[in-house]
Design a protein around this motif. Structure first.
Motif, PDB file in Angstrom:
ATOM      1  N   LEU A 219      -2.849  -0.845  -5.106  1.00 42.01           N
ATOM      2  CA  LEU A 219      -2.165  -2.126  -5.273  1.00 42.01           C
ATOM      3  C   LEU A 219      -1.661  -2.659  -3.940  1.00 42.01           C
ATOM      4  CD1 LEU A 219      -0.667  -4.345  -6.965  1.00 42.01           C
ATOM      5  CD2 LEU A 219       1.219  -2.703  -7.177  1.00 42.01           C
ATOM      6  N   VAL A 220      -1.095  -1.788  -3.105  1.00 38.90           N
ATOM      7  CA  VAL A 220      -0.522  -2.242  -1.837  1.00 38.90           C
ATOM      8  C   VAL A 220      -1.598  -2.781  -0.902  1.00 38.90           C
ATOM      9  CG1 VAL A 220       1.571  -0.840  -1.890  1.00 38.90           C
ATOM     10  CG2 VAL A 220      -0.557   0.176  -1.045  1.00 38.90           C
ATOM     11  N   VAL A 221      -2.822  -2.243  -0.994  1.00 45.73           N
ATOM     12  CA  VAL A 221      -3.922  -2.761  -0.189  1.00 45.73           C
ATOM     13  C   VAL A 221      -4.267  -4.179  -0.620  1.00 45.73           C
ATOM     14  CG1 VAL A 221      -6.375  -2.489   0.355  1.00 45.73           C
ATOM     15  CG2 VAL A 221      -4.884  -0.496   0.334  1.00 45.73           C
ATOM     16  N   PHE A 222      -4.292  -4.408  -1.931  1.00 46.31           N
ATOM     17  CA  PHE A 222      -4.663  -5.711  -2.459  1.00 46.31           C
ATOM     18  C   PHE A 222      -3.567  -6.760  -2.232  1.00 46.31           C
ATOM     19  CE2 PHE A 222      -6.735  -2.668  -5.628  1.00 46.31           C
ATOM     20  CZ  PHE A 222      -7.808  -2.455  -4.783  1.00 46.31           C
ATOM     21  N   LEU A 223      -2.353  -6.301  -1.955  1.00 47.82           N
ATOM     22  CA  LEU A 223      -1.248  -7.212  -1.651  1.00 47.82           C
ATOM     23  C   LEU A 223      -1.137  -7.511  -0.161  1.00 47.82           C
ATOM     24  CD1 LEU A 223       1.550  -5.702  -3.930  1.00 47.82           C
ATOM     25  CD2 LEU A 223       0.452  -7.917  -4.227  1.00 47.82           C
ATOM     26  N   ASN A 224      -1.797  -6.732   0.666  1.00 48.44           N
ATOM     27  CA  ASN A 224      -1.576  -6.775   2.107  1.00 48.44           C
ATOM     28  C   ASN A 224      -1.717  -8.174   2.702  1.00 48.44           C
ATOM     29  OD1 ASN A 224      -1.326  -4.960   4.681  1.00 48.44           O
ATOM     30  ND2 ASN A 224      -3.030  -6.344   5.125  1.00 48.44           N
ATOM     31  N   ASP A 225      -2.786  -8.894   2.358  1.00 45.80           N
ATOM     32  CA  ASP A 225      -3.012 -10.217   2.947  1.00 45.80           C
ATOM     33  C   ASP A 225      -2.105 -11.289   2.362  1.00 45.80           C
ATOM     34  OD1 ASP A 225      -4.957  -9.013   4.416  1.00 45.80           O
ATOM     35  OD2 ASP A 225      -6.626 -10.211   3.653  1.00 45.80           O
ATOM     36  N   LEU A 226      -1.458 -10.983   1.242  1.00 40.58           N
ATOM     37  CA  LEU A 226      -0.614 -11.966   0.559  1.00 40.58           C
ATOM     38  C   LEU A 226       0.819 -11.971   1.072  1.00 40.58           C
ATOM     39  CD1 LEU A 226      -1.829 -11.265  -3.091  1.00 40.58           C
ATOM     40  CD2 LEU A 226      -2.470 -13.228  -1.661  1.00 40.58           C
ATOM     41  N   VAL A 227       1.190 -10.948   1.864  1.00 44.85           N
ATOM     42  CA  VAL A 227       2.576 -10.791   2.295  1.00 44.85           C
ATOM     43  C   VAL A 227       2.646 -10.617   3.806  1.00 44.85           C
ATOM     44  CG1 VAL A 227       3.262  -9.786   0.092  1.00 44.85           C
ATOM     45  CG2 VAL A 227       2.523  -8.279   1.949  1.00 44.85           C
ATOM     46  N   SER A 228       3.891 -10.589   4.303  1.00 45.58           N
ATOM     47  CA  SER A 228       4.117 -10.422   5.737  1.00 45.58           C
ATOM     48  C   SER A 228       4.677  -9.056   6.087  1.00 45.58           C
ATOM     49  CB  SER A 228       5.089 -11.495   6.241  1.00 45.58           C
ATOM     50  OG  SER A 228       4.612 -12.788   5.959  1.00 45.58           O
ATOM     51  N   GLY A 229       5.390  -8.445   5.133  1.00 50.19           N
ATOM     52  CA  GLY A 229       6.012  -7.160   5.397  1.00 50.19           C
ATOM     53  C   GLY A 229       6.421  -6.484   4.111  1.00 50.19           C
ATOM     54  N   TYR A 230       6.777  -5.208   4.245  1.00 53.20           N
ATOM     55  CA  TYR A 230       7.068  -4.373   3.078  1.00 53.20           C
ATOM     56  C   TYR A 230       8.279  -3.508   3.362  1.00 53.20           C
ATOM     57  CZ  TYR A 230       6.170  -0.692  -0.453  1.00 53.20           C
ATOM     58  OH  TYR A 230       6.265   0.196  -1.500  1.00 53.20           O
ATOM     59  N   VAL A 231       9.191  -3.428   2.394  1.00 52.47           N
ATOM     60  CA  VAL A 231      10.328  -2.498   2.472  1.00 52.47           C
ATOM     61  C   VAL A 231       9.936  -1.277   1.652  1.00 52.47           C
ATOM     62  CG1 VAL A 231      12.754  -2.134   1.978  1.00 52.47           C
ATOM     63  CG2 VAL A 231      11.976  -4.370   2.808  1.00 52.47           C
ATOM     64  N   GLY A 232       9.691  -0.159   2.316  1.00 54.57           N
ATOM     65  CA  GLY A 232       9.059   0.988   1.673  1.00 54.57           C
ATOM     66  C   GLY A 232      10.020   2.052   1.187  1.00 54.57           C
ATOM     67  N   GLY A 233       9.571   2.801   0.176  1.00 49.24           N
ATOM     68  CA  GLY A 233      10.286   3.971  -0.307  1.00 49.24           C
ATOM     69  C   GLY A 233       9.770   5.221   0.385  1.00 49.24           C
ATOM     70  N   LYS A 234      10.297   6.377  -0.023  1.00 48.09           N
ATOM     71  CA  LYS A 234       9.978   7.604   0.699  1.00 48.09           C
ATOM     72  C   LYS A 234       8.529   8.041   0.539  1.00 48.09           C
ATOM     73  CE  LYS A 234      11.936  10.473  -3.017  1.00 48.09           C
ATOM     74  NZ  LYS A 234      12.971  11.472  -3.351  1.00 48.09           N
ATOM     75  N   SER A 235       7.878   7.708  -0.568  1.00 44.04           N
ATOM     76  CA  SER A 235       6.469   8.080  -0.725  1.00 44.04           C
ATOM     77  C   SER A 235       5.536   6.933  -0.371  1.00 44.04           C
ATOM     78  CB  SER A 235       6.199   8.556  -2.161  1.00 44.04           C
ATOM     79  OG  SER A 235       6.511   7.542  -3.096  1.00 44.04           O
ATOM     80  N   SER A 236       5.872   5.709  -0.805  1.00 40.13           N
ATOM     81  CA  SER A 236       4.976   4.574  -0.544  1.00 40.13           C
ATOM     82  C   SER A 236       4.857   4.281   0.943  1.00 40.13           C
ATOM     83  CB  SER A 236       5.463   3.326  -1.283  1.00 40.13           C
ATOM     84  OG  SER A 236       6.746   2.928  -0.840  1.00 40.13           O
ATOM     85  N   THR A 237       5.907   4.554   1.716  1.00 42.62           N
ATOM     86  CA  THR A 237       5.838   4.336   3.164  1.00 42.62           C
ATOM     87  C   THR A 237       4.717   5.157   3.779  1.00 42.62           C
ATOM     88  OG1 THR A 237       8.172   3.759   3.380  1.00 42.62           O
ATOM     89  CG2 THR A 237       7.089   4.650   5.333  1.00 42.62           C
ATOM     90  N   ILE A 238       4.546   6.380   3.321  1.00 44.72           N
ATOM     91  CA  ILE A 238       3.512   7.257   3.877  1.00 44.72           C
ATOM     92  C   ILE A 238       2.125   6.819   3.435  1.00 44.72           C
ATOM     93  CG2 ILE A 238       2.603   9.604   3.935  1.00 44.72           C
ATOM     94  CD1 ILE A 238       5.101   9.302   5.586  1.00 44.72           C
TER      95      ILE A 238
ATOM     96  N   ALA B 157       2.944 -14.757   9.428  1.00 49.32           N
ATOM     97  CA  ALA B 157       2.671 -15.426   8.157  1.00 49.32           C
ATOM     98  C   ALA B 157       1.575 -14.674   7.414  1.00 49.32           C
ATOM     99  CB  ALA B 157       2.237 -16.862   8.411  1.00 49.32           C
ATOM    100  N   PRO B 158       1.600 -14.671   6.074  1.00 50.58           N
ATOM    101  CA  PRO B 158       0.543 -13.994   5.319  1.00 50.58           C
ATOM    102  C   PRO B 158      -0.844 -14.522   5.694  1.00 50.58           C
ATOM    103  CG  PRO B 158       2.343 -14.645   3.867  1.00 50.58           C
ATOM    104  CD  PRO B 158       2.606 -15.286   5.183  1.00 50.58           C
ATOM    105  N   ALA B 159      -1.817 -13.625   5.744  1.00 50.02           N
ATOM    106  CA  ALA B 159      -3.192 -14.034   6.046  1.00 50.02           C
ATOM    107  C   ALA B 159      -3.755 -14.930   4.952  1.00 50.02           C
ATOM    108  CB  ALA B 159      -4.067 -12.792   6.226  1.00 50.02           C
ATOM    109  N   ASN B 160      -3.238 -14.743   3.731  1.00 51.52           N
ATOM    110  CA  ASN B 160      -3.679 -15.513   2.573  1.00 51.52           C
ATOM    111  C   ASN B 160      -2.431 -16.162   1.950  1.00 51.52           C
ATOM    112  OD1 ASN B 160      -4.502 -16.409   0.017  1.00 51.52           O
ATOM    113  ND2 ASN B 160      -5.899 -14.691  -0.302  1.00 51.52           N
TER     114      ASN B 160
END
Length: 384
Positions: free
Chosen positions: A318-337, A35-38
Motif C-alpha cells: 500500500l505504501v508503494v502505491f501511495l508514494n507518488d500521491l504524497v510528499s512525506g510519511y510519519v512512520g511507526g516502528k515497523s512501517s518505517t523499516i 509536491a506530490p509527483a501525482n
C-alpha cells in the motif's frame, strides 16, 4: 536483529537512517519535502497545491501510544506553511490481523481484560464489510460499565459515569454502520476528548473507490518479477546487516492484492497464474470453496477487471502505491523499516522513483509495571 529503536539509539544507526531520508528532526524532514509527483489525491481532497503528509493505521477501536505519537506530530505539522497532514485509516486489512480491530483492553486489578466488539467468526473479513451486532455491543458496554465501577474509586464514579455516557450513546444508537466506521468514531472520540487532537481523516476504502492507486498498481504488475527480486534481495541484505526488515520474502506467484469473497466476505490472498500468454489473479475461498479468477492481461497487465468488483484491497505494498500521491510519511516502528528501506529499494531500482522522506516520532520508553493498558479509552475514563 536490530529494530528501529536500536538503530535510533546508535549514532551509526541514525546516520544510516538519515542516508535513507528517515529523520528524527522535523526541520530535516521538512527540508526534504516536495509536491506530490501525482496530484490525484490532492485533487480528491480538494486541498490545492500543497504537500501532503500522512500517518496510517488499521482501523483500531482505541488509540495506542504509537498512534498518539504520530498524530501529535501531524498536529505539529499543521503549523507549517503549504503542508496538509492527514491520518489514513486502513479499513481494508483482515480484521483479525490485529486484536485492536475487534476488541479493546482494560486494566483491572493489574490484569489486562479484553472487551470484544464483534464475534470471532468475522475476523477473516475486512472491517469495511463487517456489520455490527447490537446485542454484542450491548454486552461490550455492560462489561465496560462493570469494569469502570470496579476500577474507579466510589467518590469519582459519578464523574466517570458522565464521561461514559457519550460512549454508551455511541455503542447503543441505531446501528447502520460497519465495524470500520464504528472503530473510527470510537477511537476519534476518545482521542479528541482526552488529547484535543482531531486529525483530518481519510479512509483507505474511499481511496480505492476513487481508483487513486490503480495506475501505480498496474505499473507494479507490469514489473512484478523485478519487484519481487529486489524486494527479496533487500530483505536478505538487511538481515545480513542484523536489521529486522519487518517483512518476509515474497513467493514467485505473489500479487500485492486481496479479494473479499461476496458469499461470506472472507478476505482472500490472490496469486498469479499464467495460461499461455494470459495472466490471472486467482484464489479459492477457504470457507465456501468458490474459486475466483480475474483476468490481468497478456502483454500489458491491468487490474481493471478486479477493480470493477469493488471488493479488492492492497497488501503491505500500500505504501508503494501511495508514494507518488504524497510528499512525506510519519512512520511507526515497523512501517518505517519496510517502507523506508525495503520499499524504497523497490521504488528506486525497479521504478526509478524516490521514496518520500519519513519522519519518526521519538521512541519512548515503555512504562513497565504501570498496570495500564496501551490505549486511551482506559485513560479517558479513569483520569478524573
Amino acid at each position: 536483529m536490530r529494530q528501529l529503536k536500536q538503530l535510533l539509539n546508535a549514532p551509526e544507526g541514525r546516520e544510516f537512517l538519515a542516508e535513507n531520508r528517515i529523520f528524527l528532526s522535523q526541520d530535516a524532514f521538512i527540508s526534504h519535502l516536495a509536491a506530490p509527483a501525482n496530484s490525484a489525491l490532492a485533487d480528491y481532497l480538494d486541498v490545492g497545491s500543497t504537500k501532503l503528509i500522512f500517518a496510517a493505521q488499521q482501523t483500531y477501536s482505541d488509540c495506542t501510544q504509537s498512534m498518539l505519537d504520530r498524530i501529535a506530530l501531524l498536529n505539529d505539522l499543521t503549523q507549517q506553511p503549504d503542508v496538509f497532514p492527514f491520518f489514513l485509516w486502513v479499513d481494508t486489512d483482515r480484521a483479525g490481523s490485529d486484536p485492536l480491530m475487534v476488541k479493546f483492553y482494560w486494566s483491572l486489578q493489574g490484569r489486562e481484560k479484553s472487551i470484544r466488539l464483534v464475534s470471532k467468526a468475522v475476523e477473516a473479513h475486512e472491517p469495511r464489510f463487517i456489520d455490527l451486532d447490537r446485542s454484542q455491543l450491548q454486552q461490550s458496554m455492560n462489561t465496560l460499565t462493570n469494569y469502570v465501577n470496579q476500577t474507579v474509586e466510589w467518590y469519582k464514579r459519578d464523574t466517570a459515569k458522565e464521561k461514559l455516557a457519550p460512549l454508551k450513546s455511541l455503542f447503543l444508537r441505531d446501528l447502520t454502520s460497519t465495524l470500520s466506521e464504528f472503530n473510527h468514531q470510537l477511537a476519534s472520540f476518545v482521542l479528541k476528548q482526552h488529547t484535543g487532537f482531531d486529525p483530518f481523516s481519510v479512509m483507505c476504502s474511499d481511496m480505492l473507490k476513487h481508483n487513486l492507486m490503480t495506475e501505480d498498481i498496474d505499473l507494479f504488475l507490469n514489473h512484478l518479477d523485478e519487484a519481487i527480486h529486489v524486494f527479496n534481495e533487500t530483505v536478505e541484505i538487511l538481515m545480513q546487516q542484523d536489521i529486522d526488515p519487518q517483512v518476509r520474502p515474497l513467493p514467485a506467484d505473489y500479487l500485492p492484492l486481496h479479494y473479499s469473497c461476496p458469499v461470506d466476505h472472507t478476505r482472500l490472498t490472490l496469486r498469479r497464474r499464467t495460461k499461455g500468454a494470459d495472466t490471472f489473479a486467482v484464489a479459492p475461498c477457504s470457507k465456501c470453496g468458490q474459486p475466483y479468477q480475474f483476468y490481468l492481461g497478456s502483454k500489458q497487465l491491468s487490474m481493471a477487471e478486479l477493480a470493477q468488483t469493488g471488493r479488492w484491497s492492497p497488501d503491505v505494498c500500500l505504501v508503494v502505491f501511495l508514494n507518488d500521491l504524497v510528499s512525506g510519511y510519519v512512520g511507526g516502528k515497523s512501517s518505517t523499516i519496510y517502507y523506508g528501506l525495503v520499499m524504497k529499494a523497490v521504488l528506486e531500482k525497479v521504478f526509478h522513483k524516490a521514496g518520500v522522506p519519513i519522519l519518526v516520532p521519538p521512541m519512548k520508553e515503555t512504562e513497565n509495571g504501570s498496570g495500564q493498558v496501551d490505549g486511551l479509552i482506559y485513560k479517558y475514563l479513569t483520569s478524573i
